[in-house]
Motif scaffolding. Structure first.
Motif, PDB file in Angstrom:
ATOM      1  N   SER A 186       0.824  -1.211   0.000  1.00 10.78           N
ATOM      2  CA  SER A 186       0.000   0.000   0.000  1.00 10.78           C
ATOM      3  C   SER A 186       0.857   1.260   0.000  1.00 10.78           C
ATOM      4  CB  SER A 186      -0.952   0.002   1.194  1.00 10.78           C
ATOM      5  OG  SER A 186      -0.230  -0.136   2.406  1.00 10.78           O
ATOM      6  N   ASP A 187       2.044   1.190   0.619  1.00 10.46           N
ATOM      7  CA  ASP A 187       2.950   2.357   0.582  1.00 10.46           C
ATOM      8  C   ASP A 187       3.371   2.655  -0.852  1.00 10.46           C
ATOM      9  OD1 ASP A 187       2.884   2.340   3.377  1.00 10.46           O
ATOM     10  OD2 ASP A 187       4.726   1.139   3.520  1.00 10.46           O
ATOM     11  N   PHE A 188       3.734   1.597  -1.577  1.00 14.67           N
ATOM     12  CA  PHE A 188       4.203   1.765  -2.958  1.00 14.67           C
ATOM     13  C   PHE A 188       3.072   2.255  -3.866  1.00 14.67           C
ATOM     14  CE2 PHE A 188       7.472  -0.845  -1.155  1.00 14.67           C
ATOM     15  CZ  PHE A 188       8.629  -0.551  -1.854  1.00 14.67           C
ATOM     16  N   VAL A 189       1.893   1.714  -3.663  1.00 13.60           N
ATOM     17  CA  VAL A 189       0.751   2.132  -4.491  1.00 13.60           C
ATOM     18  C   VAL A 189       0.465   3.616  -4.282  1.00 13.60           C
ATOM     19  CG1 VAL A 189      -1.730   1.829  -4.834  1.00 13.60           C
ATOM     20  CG2 VAL A 189      -0.255  -0.172  -4.527  1.00 13.60           C
ATOM     21  N   ALA A 190       0.498   4.042  -3.038  1.00 14.86           N
ATOM     22  CA  ALA A 190       0.227   5.454  -2.747  1.00 14.86           C
ATOM     23  C   ALA A 190       1.287   6.355  -3.364  1.00 14.86           C
ATOM     24  CB  ALA A 190       0.157   5.654  -1.229  1.00 14.86           C
ATOM     25  N   GLU A 191       2.541   5.922  -3.303  1.00 11.96           N
ATOM     26  CA  GLU A 191       3.616   6.735  -3.874  1.00 11.96           C
ATOM     27  C   GLU A 191       3.540   6.742  -5.399  1.00 11.96           C
ATOM     28  OE1 GLU A 191       5.461   8.633  -2.169  1.00 11.96           O
ATOM     29  OE2 GLU A 191       6.827   9.315  -3.753  1.00 11.96           O
ATOM     30  N   THR A 234      10.411  -2.333  -6.642  1.00 14.09           N
ATOM     31  CA  THR A 234       9.739  -1.367  -7.512  1.00 14.09           C
ATOM     32  C   THR A 234       8.290  -1.791  -7.713  1.00 14.09           C
ATOM     33  OG1 THR A 234      10.379  -2.510  -9.548  1.00 14.09           O
ATOM     34  CG2 THR A 234      11.864  -0.824  -8.731  1.00 14.09           C
ATOM     35  N   TYR A 235       7.453  -0.799  -7.773  1.00  7.29           N
ATOM     36  CA  TYR A 235       6.035  -1.005  -8.090  1.00  7.29           C
ATOM     37  C   TYR A 235       5.771  -0.371  -9.443  1.00  7.29           C
ATOM     38  CZ  TYR A 235       0.966  -0.615  -8.031  1.00  7.29           C
ATOM     39  OH  TYR A 235      -0.370  -0.702  -8.368  1.00  7.29           O
ATOM     40  N   VAL A 236       5.131  -1.100 -10.306  1.00  2.22           N
ATOM     41  CA  VAL A 236       4.757  -0.612 -11.633  1.00  2.22           C
ATOM     42  C   VAL A 236       3.268  -0.885 -11.805  1.00  2.22           C
ATOM     43  CG1 VAL A 236       5.143  -0.862 -14.118  1.00  2.22           C
ATOM     44  CG2 VAL A 236       7.066  -1.123 -12.538  1.00  2.22           C
ATOM     45  N   ASP A 237       2.517   0.131 -12.131  1.00  2.15           N
ATOM     46  CA  ASP A 237       1.061  -0.054 -12.218  1.00  2.15           C
ATOM     47  C   ASP A 237       0.699  -0.757 -13.525  1.00  2.15           C
ATOM     48  OD1 ASP A 237      -1.566  -0.029 -11.608  1.00  2.15           O
ATOM     49  OD2 ASP A 237      -1.768   2.148 -11.385  1.00  2.15           O
ATOM     50  N   HIS A 238       1.249  -1.944 -13.649  1.00  3.93           N
ATOM     51  CA  HIS A 238       1.108  -2.728 -14.881  1.00  3.93           C
ATOM     52  C   HIS A 238      -0.355  -3.061 -15.168  1.00  3.93           C
ATOM     53  CE1 HIS A 238       2.431  -5.786 -17.847  1.00  3.93           C
ATOM     54  NE2 HIS A 238       1.324  -6.403 -17.449  1.00  3.93           N
ATOM     55  N   SER A 239      -1.069  -3.470 -14.147  1.00  4.70           N
ATOM     56  CA  SER A 239      -2.446  -3.905 -14.354  1.00  4.70           C
ATOM     57  C   SER A 239      -3.280  -2.808 -15.007  1.00  4.70           C
ATOM     58  CB  SER A 239      -3.073  -4.298 -13.009  1.00  4.70           C
ATOM     59  OG  SER A 239      -2.325  -5.318 -12.394  1.00  4.70           O
ATOM     60  N   LYS A 240      -3.013  -1.592 -14.644  1.00  2.29           N
ATOM     61  CA  LYS A 240      -3.771  -0.462 -15.187  1.00  2.29           C
ATOM     62  C   LYS A 240      -3.228  -0.023 -16.540  1.00  2.29           C
ATOM     63  CE  LYS A 240      -4.884   4.373 -14.083  1.00  2.29           C
ATOM     64  NZ  LYS A 240      -4.678   5.434 -13.066  1.00  2.29           N
ATOM     65  N   ASN A 241      -1.905  -0.067 -16.713  1.00  2.00           N
ATOM     66  CA  ASN A 241      -1.293   0.579 -17.875  1.00  2.00           C
ATOM     67  C   ASN A 241      -1.035  -0.347 -19.060  1.00  2.00           C
ATOM     68  OD1 ASN A 241      -1.184   2.939 -16.363  1.00  2.00           O
ATOM     69  ND2 ASN A 241       0.881   2.501 -15.594  1.00  2.00           N
TER      70      ASN A 241
END
Ligand code: FES
Length: 285
Positions: free
Chosen positions: A96-101, A124-131
């Motif tokens: 949740s920290d990474f998603v918020a950032e 690293t968090y990458v908003d792959h599901s959305k993008n």
């Protein structure tokens, strides 16, 4: 665990000017900015000289702060006031920290340095599901599953040749954990997003050296793309044996190959690493 199809089969990035550019004063990396924003440099260099065991004895966080024994923990010593995760230094990493950032980023990415099982890591968090379903031209980052080539340019295989056998190597809930020692001379890179040619908050497809959102090694300016996942090979420094591994792509600089992935297991919101591929971390002493 998210399962994604093969999206790219691209050739390796041609750029190899990193170290020479530093030597000639062509500033690919703004070192002052890196010192300000990058991974804790003092302990990083010290740890590089001590090796992984030395690093473990120095950096193992105190127990009892949540998560299991294999929890990944933030490491922001010395720059607690600068890094977004500074206030969480030594605390267990949470998705949740990474998603918020990432929501604050123009690329939908976020990253943090840390320690796991006594070794340095970058998550690293990458908003792959959305993008992933949107055009790459919009600059929104997504994971790319790619062919891999060794330091001589020889084809070694595709990322999915490994992930098809063990799907735990795939990003887990849009997160990837990476072993944080450079394949050049074992320094400890850091995640940064700062404003210059190679670190601005941009993303481009292909795993090349253009665009930002790269992982840098402070020592000689190697760059790695944490969104470009490939197969590669490296050598056990102690016994000389070769191994194949799943990792992120080297996009530029003197590092011969990319950095290995540490597979992730989610424990609720907590991020944990799986110790299944420790032989992948043997290219340093
Ligand atoms: S140790 Fe030389 S570029 Fe990383």
């Amino acid at each position: 665990m998210i399962v994604m199809s093969r999206e790219y089969d691209l050739k390796p990035a041609p750029s190899d000017e990193g170290a020479s550019a530093i030597a000639t004063g062509k500033s690919l990396i703004n070192r002052r900015q890196f010192l300000s924003y990058g991974f804790n440099t003092v302990s990083g260099v010290l740890a590089a000289s001590l090796g992984v065991l030395g690093f473990a004895s120095l950096l193992l966080p105190p127990a009892g702060s949540g998560g299991g024994d294999l929890a990944a923990k933030y490491w922001a010593k010395g720059r607690e006031d600068e890094a977004w995760y500074g206030p969480m230094h030594e605390q267990v990493m949470k998705k949740s920290d990474f998603v918020a950032e990432a929501a604050k980023s123009s690329t939908g990415t976020s990253g943090a340095s840390g320690v796991w099982n006594g070794v340095p890591i970058i998550v690293t968090y990458v908003d792959h599901s959305k993008n992933a379903g949107s055009p790459v031209s919009n600059g929104k980052a997504r994971f790319q599953f790619m062919d891999g080539y060794d330091g001589t340019g020889k084809y070694v295989g595709h990322f999915e040749d490994l992930s098809d056998v063990d799907p735990r190597l795939l990003p887990n809930e849009n997160l990837v954990m990476i072993f944080g020692r450079c394949t050049h001379l074992c320094c400890i890179p850091g995640w940064q997003l700062v404003s210059n040619d190679y670190t601005e908050d941009t993303w481009t497809p292909g795993g090349g050296d253009d665009g930002g959102t790269k992982l840098f090694c402070i020592c000689h300016s190697s760059r790695f793309d944490p969104t470009a996942l490939e197969m590669n090979t490296n050598t056990n420094r102690s016994n000389g044996s070769k191994f194949r591994y799943a990792g992120i792509r080297r996009s530029g600089g003197p590092a011969p190959v990319g950095l290995p992935i540490i597979p992730i297991a989610m424990n609720g919101d907590f991020i944990e690493g799986l110790p299944d591929y420790v032989d992948w971390y043997t290219y340093c002493d």
